[in-house]
Scaffold this active site. Structure first.
Site, mmCIF file in Angstrom:
data_model
loop_
_atom_site.group_PDB
_atom_site.id
_atom_site.type_symbol
_atom_site.label_atom_id
_atom_site.label_comp_id
_atom_site.label_asym_id
_atom_site.label_seq_id
_atom_site.Cartn_x
_atom_site.Cartn_y
_atom_site.Cartn_z
ATOM 1 N N ASP A 1 0.824 -1.207 -0.141
ATOM 2 C CA ASP A 1 0.067 -0.125 -0.034
ATOM 3 C C ASP A 1 0.985 1.111 0.142
ATOM 4 O OD1 ASP A 1 -1.919 1.570 -0.215
ATOM 5 O OD2 ASP A 1 -3.158 0.931 1.618
HETATM 6 C C1 BGC Z 1 -4.922 3.490 -0.033
HETATM 7 C C2 BGC Z 1 -5.214 2.316 -1.125
HETATM 8 C C3 BGC Z 1 -5.191 3.008 -2.481
HETATM 9 C C4 BGC Z 1 -3.753 3.659 -2.565
HETATM 10 C C5 BGC Z 1 -3.582 4.139 -3.950
HETATM 11 C C6 BGC Z 1 -3.956 4.273 -0.146
HETATM 12 O O1 BGC Z 1 -3.593 5.322 0.611
HETATM 13 O O2 BGC Z 1 -5.058 2.689 1.343
HETATM 14 O O3 BGC Z 1 -6.645 1.696 -0.736
HETATM 15 O O4 BGC Z 1 -5.306 1.935 -3.329
HETATM 16 O O5 BGC Z 1 -3.375 4.541 -1.637
HETATM 17 O O6 BGC Z 1 -4.256 5.223 -4.084
#
Ligand code: BGC
Length: 746
Positions: free
Chosen positions: A288
């Site tokens: 993530d």
């Molecule tokens: C979130 C994810 C997301 C990623 C990209 C993160 O902060 O937890 O769910 O896909 O950002 O935007």
């Protein structure tokens, strides 16, 4: 076009030795050979580049790493993927840069296509309330069709995190609290996004997230730790991820949390033993946003190099935005801490997806200005969005059949801070387009249009969403006094739920409760529309209103969908995918809890039992609850045998009858309780459901088929097994069913 031809020719040369048979098996083989051929040409730097992902320059969904060298790295082949590159023009532009690199390996473009791209569908939690798997799959299919036309290859969805804590803002992105329902929805969304399969230009790679147990953050505080037994992890939280894998999900994303002390990003048990081991997942894992580097804050690693080592060893193939891999991995290999074969493994997984998507054959095959234009305002997509939006609405209360509105109504007052809201209707995780105000059907527009010229419409905002100002109450009360019926639209603003939007107080914000009380005090019939990305607490006011529709955030067609239900063009059929608490103090409250040694005999029993002295244990609204304009009777379940053996099928019949005055849809739910287990078992578990549309007075016999597998669980040795004994079956229209029927497993 010339560039495209040159890339293609180069790869033809690279793989010249590999025959391209047209049979499916040989095509598969050929991908493997092609991957190996490309890998054999790559330097260590280029390999590490493939494992690196940055955010683009258009939409940031997290804290961006500052360095301004991203495009340079794209040109040098130091990047495998970019997220948040919006539109076919931009994806084309960045892809062209990637093709300037030595090996001309195309980039993967990822984006959070969570509930629609151009046409915004209800937030995922709302869609889950439809319990309509076909409609959910269709919503993901349309989102993929629209986004892929804009050059997107990869969506960071579905989010399949089970959550039993409405304080956690990200409950809006998932399917609620139940592993059975959550697993079916996870699979439906994967099927929808990936369509007929990777390689079709309208198919996005899906990404199951956030692996794992992100929704169990302690206290519902985003990014917080998760501490749970491995039995519960396997039995409840991991099931929807496994369902996504079984449905062929192309990729998985790590979660930010640690699980029992080990950050998910470096968690070998979940990533290597389960996901890539016993589950047989063949895609790749992306971290993530920044989660690799964040392991330093966790106190799990000492520095960025150590973070890169731990994450890759753990099983994380691609680093999103932390730069730990790109900065440190080479040195880790040169110093012998990481073996190059581990790098090769990850790079192969990533390249394989690029081949499967057809990007080596044509890096621009997804960005089609023409297709993008066709999808820009597609009436069929809007119709599908309206259809699932009305199915997502849950009727919680309907005293004296206030809804659907009578044809006698001549004046409607619409009151509340969300009546004329525009962008809020889309909910969190949706893209704001410049023409939104013309495209999104507001609640005011939807109701006014459907009411028609013969109905007078009055409006008063009454108050803001969070502001303490009550000066608008007077105007609201006057509007109510002058109306036959009042429709109040209250709730959160859209960005009060979503990532980093945990709340300790989930009552209606600001002075909205007071506004509702003031309007209800006029004695006029009041319909409440409650807009939110999570279950809210509103029992202080629910007694005052005549009817309550839980409308979540319904997307582009919100106003029309609400009007369909309010005027009875659609008979509401939504069912809650999460338990609604009476107060925050009850959280976590969910239907599938374990019994204690001292369960209360009834709601008033306080005699040294497991209860609150100031509150019943039961929730405000149970999981699976939702009313219709019709009524239904559901028989007790009738199994075709009372004793059965492992492997044998039990057919359970349930008769459902429409006992109301109008046609309607009922969701018949089948639950069971394992009466005695080697581990304490939940008081109820969902084992099946069926939706039926029944005319007035029509009956239908439904059959549910169960085997011992449905009654299996992870025992203390983490073996998924059934155990002999008594199982009680319950059938009904929500999880709060008292009377069961027993069957015995030999
Ligand atoms: C979130 C994810 C997301 C990623 C990209 C993160 O902060 O937890 O769910 O896909 O950002 O935007």
């Amino acid at each position: 076009m010339r560039k495209f031809i040159s890339v293609f020719v180069m790869y033809l040369m690279v793989i010249a030795a590999v025959s391209c048979s047209l049979t499916v098996g040989a095509q598969h083989l050929s991908v493997e050979h092609r991957v190996d051929s490309v890998l054999s040409l790559m330097t260590l730097d280029e390999k590490i580049g493939q494992m690196n992902q940055y955010s683009g320059f258009w939409e940031a969904t997290g804290p961006i790493t500052e360095e301004g060298d991203k495009l340079e790295q794209v040109r040098n082949g130091m990047l495998g993927s970019m997220l948040n590159v919006t539109g076919s023009g931009h994806t084309r532009q960045i892809q062209e840069m990637a093709l300037q690199s030595r090996l001309r390996i195309p980039l993967l473009f990822g984006q959070d296509i969570i509930h629609g791209y151009r046409t915004i569908f209800p937030i995922p939690l709302a869609e889950a309330a439809s319990w309509d798997l076909q409609a959910i799959e269709q919503s993901a299919r349309i989102a993929a069709t629209e986004a892929s036309a804009a050059g997107v290859h990869w969506t960071f969805a579905p989010m399949v995190d089970i959550s039993r804590d409405p304080r956690w803002g990200r409950v809006m992105e998932g399917a609620g609290e139940d592993p059975y329902l959550g697993s079916l929805i996870a699979a439906a969304r994967v099927r929808g996004f990936q369509g007929k399969g990777l390689g079709n230009t309208d198919a996005l790679m899906a990404c199951g997230k956030h692996f794992a147990a992100y929704g169990a953050a302690i206290g519902g505080r985003d990014y917080n730790s998760v501490d749970m037994s491995l039995q519960q992890l396997n039995d409840v939280y991991l099931k929807p991820y496994k369902a996504a894998v079984d449905a062929g999900v192309a990729t998985m994303m790590n979660s930010f949390n640690d699980i029992n002390g080990i950050p998910a990003t470096a968690n070998q048990y979940i990533l290597r033993d389960l996901l890539k081991g016993s589950w047989g997942f063949t895609g790749f894992v992306v971290s993530d946003w920044g989660s690799v580097g964040e392991m330093i804050n966790h106190g799990y690693v000492t520095n960025e190099a150590d973070a890169a080592r731990a994450a890759l060893t753990g099983g994380c193939d691609m680093d999103m935005e932390s730069r730990c891999y790109i900065k440190n991995m080479k040195q880790l290999v040169l110093s012998g801490i990481i073996s190059e074969s581990l790098i090769d493994e990850s790079v192969k997984l990533i390249l394989r997806k690029k081949f499967e998507m057809g990007l080596f054959d044509d890096p621009f095959r997804f960005c089609s200005e023409e297709r993008e234009k066709q999808q820009w305002d597609n009436p069929q997509n809007r119709a599908a969005a309206r259809n699932i939006a009305r199915k997502s609405i849950v009727l919680l209360k309907n005293e004296n059949k206030l809804l659907p509105l009578s044809r006698e109504v001549r004046t409607i007052a619409m009151i509340g801070p969300l009546v004329k809201a525009v962008g809020d209707n889309n909910g969190f995780w949706s893209y704001a387009w410049p023409d939104d105000s013309a495209r999104i059907v507001t609640q005011w527009q939807g109701i006014s249009n459907r009411a028609g010229k013969n109905v007078k419409m009055l409006y008063a905002r009454g108050c803001g969403i969070t502001e303490p100002d009550t000066s608008g109450f007077r105007e609201a009360v006057v509007a109510a006094m002058n109306a036959d019926v009042v429709i109040m639209s209250v709730g959160e603003s859209a960005n009060m739920s979503g990532e980093a939007k945990s709340r300790s107080n989930i009552h209606l914000p600001g002075v909205q409760e007071e506004l509702v009380k003031a309007v209800c005090a006029t004695g006029k019939p009041v319909v409440l529309l409650i807009n939110a990305g999570r279950p809210l607490v509103f029992n202080n006011i629910s007694g005052n209103s005549g009817a309550i529709l839980y409308t979540w955030w319904l997307g582009t067609e919100a106003g029309n969908a609400i009007a369909d239900v309010v005027f009875g063009d659609y008979n509401p059929s939504g069912k809650l995918p999460m338990t609604f608490p009476r107060t925050e103090g009850q959280i976590p409250v969910y239907y599938s809890y374990l019994n204690t040694g001292r369960p209360p005999k009834n709601e008033n029993d306080l005699n040294y039992v497991s209860a609150y002295t100031d509150l019943p244990n039961s929730p405000e609204y149970p999981f699976g609850y939702g009313l219709s304009y019709s009524t239904f009777s559901i028989s007790e379940p009738v199994p075709d045998k009372t004793v059965f053996s492992p492997g044998e099928e039990v057919h359970v019949r349930v008769i459902v009858t429409n006992t109301g005055e109008t046609e309607g849809t009922e969701t018949v739910q089948l639950y069971f309780r394992d009466k005695v287990g080697s581990l304490v078992r939940p008081v109820k578990q969902l084992a099946g459901f069926q939706q039926v549309l029944l005319k007035k007075a029509e009956s239908r016999t439904l059959t549910f088929t169960l085997t011992d597998k449905d009654f299996s669980f992870f025992n203390d040795k983490l073996e998924f097994r059934s155990e002999p004994g008594e199982f009680e079956l319950f059938a009904g229209n929500c999880s709060a069913i008292e009377k069961g029927v027993s069957i015995w497993l030999k």
